[in-house]
Design an enzyme around this catalytic site. Structure first.
Site, PDB file in Angstrom:
ATOM      1  N   ASN A 177       5.013   6.049   3.279  1.00 46.61           N
ATOM      2  CA  ASN A 177       4.208   6.647   2.223  1.00 46.61           C
ATOM      3  C   ASN A 177       3.946   8.138   2.389  1.00 46.61           C
ATOM      4  OD1 ASN A 177       3.894   4.056   1.020  1.00 46.61           O
ATOM      5  ND2 ASN A 177       2.346   3.577   2.574  1.00 46.61           N
ATOM      6  N   THR A 178       4.459   8.738   3.453  1.00 44.15           N
ATOM      7  CA  THR A 178       4.421  10.191   3.626  1.00 44.15           C
ATOM      8  C   THR A 178       5.845  10.692   3.505  1.00 44.15           C
ATOM      9  OG1 THR A 178       2.464  10.154   5.050  1.00 44.15           O
ATOM     10  CG2 THR A 178       3.894  12.085   5.210  1.00 44.15           C
TER      11      THR A 178
ATOM     12  N   PHE B  98      -1.721   8.199   4.384  1.00 41.91           N
ATOM     13  CA  PHE B  98      -2.564   8.787   5.440  1.00 41.91           C
ATOM     14  C   PHE B  98      -3.822   9.475   4.903  1.00 41.91           C
ATOM     15  CE2 PHE B  98       1.181   9.660   8.629  1.00 41.91           C
ATOM     16  CZ  PHE B  98       1.340   8.306   8.800  1.00 41.91           C
TER      17      PHE B  98
ATOM     18  N   LYS C 276       5.399   3.793  16.961  1.00 44.28           N
ATOM     19  CA  LYS C 276       5.422   2.767  15.914  1.00 44.28           C
ATOM     20  C   LYS C 276       6.638   2.997  15.029  1.00 44.28           C
ATOM     21  CE  LYS C 276       2.401   0.271  12.752  1.00 44.28           C
ATOM     22  NZ  LYS C 276       0.988   0.067  12.353  1.00 44.28           N
TER      23      LYS C 276
ATOM     24  N   ASN D  91       5.946  -1.084  11.421  1.00 48.21           N
ATOM     25  CA  ASN D  91       5.173  -0.645  10.265  1.00 48.21           C
ATOM     26  C   ASN D  91       5.471  -1.560   9.079  1.00 48.21           C
ATOM     27  OD1 ASN D  91       3.603   1.187   8.555  1.00 48.21           O
ATOM     28  ND2 ASN D  91       4.074   2.757  10.069  1.00 48.21           N
TER      29      ASN D  91
ATOM     30  N   SER E 183       5.602   5.374   8.646  1.00 47.22           N
ATOM     31  CA  SER E 183       5.003   5.019   7.369  1.00 47.22           C
ATOM     32  C   SER E 183       5.954   5.404   6.239  1.00 47.22           C
ATOM     33  CB  SER E 183       3.672   5.745   7.178  1.00 47.22           C
ATOM     34  OG  SER E 183       3.213   5.590   5.847  1.00 47.22           O
TER      35      SER E 183
ATOM     36  N   ASN F  43       0.838  -1.197   0.000  1.00 45.71           N
ATOM     37  CA  ASN F  43       0.000   0.000   0.000  1.00 45.71           C
ATOM     38  C   ASN F  43       0.870   1.243   0.000  1.00 45.71           C
ATOM     39  OD1 ASN F  43      -0.484   1.948   2.494  1.00 45.71           O
ATOM     40  ND2 ASN F  43       0.203  -0.029   3.319  1.00 45.71           N
TER      41      ASN F  43
END
Length: 346
Positions: A184-185, A121, A224, A253, A182, A117
C-alpha cells in the site's frame, strides 16, 4: 458464553476503522491503571501457559504475538499485553507523521473471513510512538516495533528513514521489524530486490552491532517479506537477508492475490489478510525453512484464525506466530483459546 460472538453483529455495523478505533480506545483505558490491567489479565488468563520459546536471544512466554498494524501508534499496548500474548509488534511507524491513504481503506470480506486494507502507513510518527513506550513495562511480554519509510521518501533514500527509526526505537524495544513488503506504499516492495535490500540492511546491521555495547544488548533485526514473491525473488531476498546478518524473517505481509474469494468486496485494492492467506502463508514458511536450512528464525503472520492454523505454522517450521485478522472475527479471547488448545513447538 462467547460475549464477542454476541457483540460482533453490532460491531460489524460500524465501519472497520470506526470499530477499530473504538477497540483501541477500550484497550487503552483497560491498560491505563493497575486495577484495570489486573481485571483484564484475570478475564483473559489462559489455563495453559506457554510453551516458552527462546529465539534471537529473547525469551517469549509463549509463541503467540500480535502482528503489526493493530496498534500502529502504541496507544493500546498496555491493555493488549493483558490478553495473553507472548509478544506485541507495534507500528508500522514512520519517521514523520503521515495520514496514510484516503478513506475508506479497510474492508471486511465476511463471507471469506478476510480483510482488505490499503492503509498506507498512517502514523503519528516516531516521536509519538517512542513516548508511548516509556515507563514501566510488563516483564512477560516482548515488544517489537515495525518500521517503514515515509511515503514521500524516495527509494534511494529509504535507508536513512530506517536508520533514523533504529536510533529512535533501539532503546525502547526488544526487536525491530523492517517492513519492505506492504503493498500500500507505492514502490515499497521494490526494496525486496536483492541489490536494494542489501543497501538497506547493511547499514542497519552495522548500526545494530555498533549500538550493542552502548545499549548493553543486541537488538534483533527481522525482515517482513511479501507472500507474493516468486521462487527466484524469494531466493534473492533470502540471500540478502542472510548475507546481511539479519536475525529473522516475518512470513508474511498481506497479499495482492484474490484467488477463490466470494465477497463482492474482493475487487477492492490493497492487501488481503485473513483465512484466504493461510495456505499461501504456510507454503511460504516451508519454502523459507527449506531454503535457509532452518538457520533463519521464521515468524509466521498470515491466516491464523484459530488453534489449528497456529499449530500448522509451527509444524511448518515457524518459531513464533502472529495474529491480527483472527482477532477481528473471533475477538480478544482468541489468544486464550489458542493457548488452551495446547500448542507444540519443535
Amino acid at each position: 458464553m462467547n460475549v464477542y460472538a454476541l457483540l460482533r453483529p453490532l460491531i460489524f455495523r460500524l465501519s472497520p476503522e470506526t470499530a477499530h478505533h473504538g477497540v483501541i480506545t477500550l484497550l487503552r483505558l483497560g491498560g491505563s491503571s493497575p486495577l484495570t490491567r489486573a481485571m483484564l489479565r484475570a478475564w483473559f488468563k489462559p489455563q495453559v501457559q506457554g510453551p516458552p520459546v527462546r529465539v534471537m536471544g529473547l525469551s517469549f512466554c509463549n509463541p503467540l504475538g500480535l502482528a503489526a498494524g493493530f496498534d500502529k501508534d502504541g496507544l493500546a499496548w498496555r491493555g493488549l499485553a493483558c490478553l495473553g500474548f507472548g509478544h506485541l509488534e507495534l507500528g508500522t511507524v514512520t519517521p514523520r507523521p503521515q495520514p496514510g491513504n484516503p478513506t475508506p481503506r479497510v474492508f471486511r470480506l465476511v463471507e471469506d473471513q478476510a480483510i482488505i486494507n490499503r492503509m498506507g502507513f498512517p502514523s503519528r510518527g516516531a516521536d509519538f510512538l517512542a513516548r508511548q513506550l516509556r515507563g514501566k513495562r510488563p516483564a512477560d511480554v516482548v515488544i517489537g516495533v515495525n518500521i517503514g519509510k515515509n511515503r514521500q521518501t524516495p527509494l534511494e533514500e529509504a535507508a536513512q528513514d530506517y536508520l533514523y527509526l533504529f536510533q529512535v526505537f533501539a532503546p525502547w524495544c526488544d526487536y525491530l521489524a523492517i517492513n519492505v513488503s506492504s503493498p500500500n506504499t507505492p514502490g515499497l516492495r521494490q526494496l525486496q530486490q536483492r541489490q536494494m535490500l542489501e543497501a538497506l540492511l547493511r547499514p542497519l546491521a552495522e548500526a545494530r552491532d555498533d549500538q550493542a555495547p552502548h545499549l548493553g544488548r543486541r537488538i534483533p533485526l527481522v525482515v517482513k517479506i511479501a507472500p507474493d514473491l516468486d521462487d527466484e525473488a524469494l531466493d534473492a531476498a533470502l540471500e540478502a537477508i542472510l548475507g546481511c546478518g539479519m536475525d529473522g524473517v516475518i512470513v508474511s505481509n498481506t497479499t495482492i492475490r484474490r484467488d477463490g474469494l466470494r465477497s463482492p468486496l474482493a475487487g477492492e485494492t490493497g492487501g488481503l489478510s485473513g483465512l484466504p492467506l493461510n495456505d499461501l502463508n504456510t507454503n511460504m514458511i516451508r519454502k523459507v525453512v527449506k531454503r535457509t536450512g532452518g538457520k533463519l528464525p521464521v515468524i509466521a503472520s498470515g491466516g491464523v484464525m484459530g488453534p489449528h492454523q497456529a499449530q500448522e505454522k509451527l509444524d511448518a517450521g515457524a518459531v513464533l506466530v502472529q495474529l491480527y485478522s483472527g482477532l477481528i472475527y473471533a475477538g480478544p479471547g482468541l489468544v486464550k483459546r489458542i493457548l488452551e488448545y495446547g500448542l507444540r513447538v519443535t
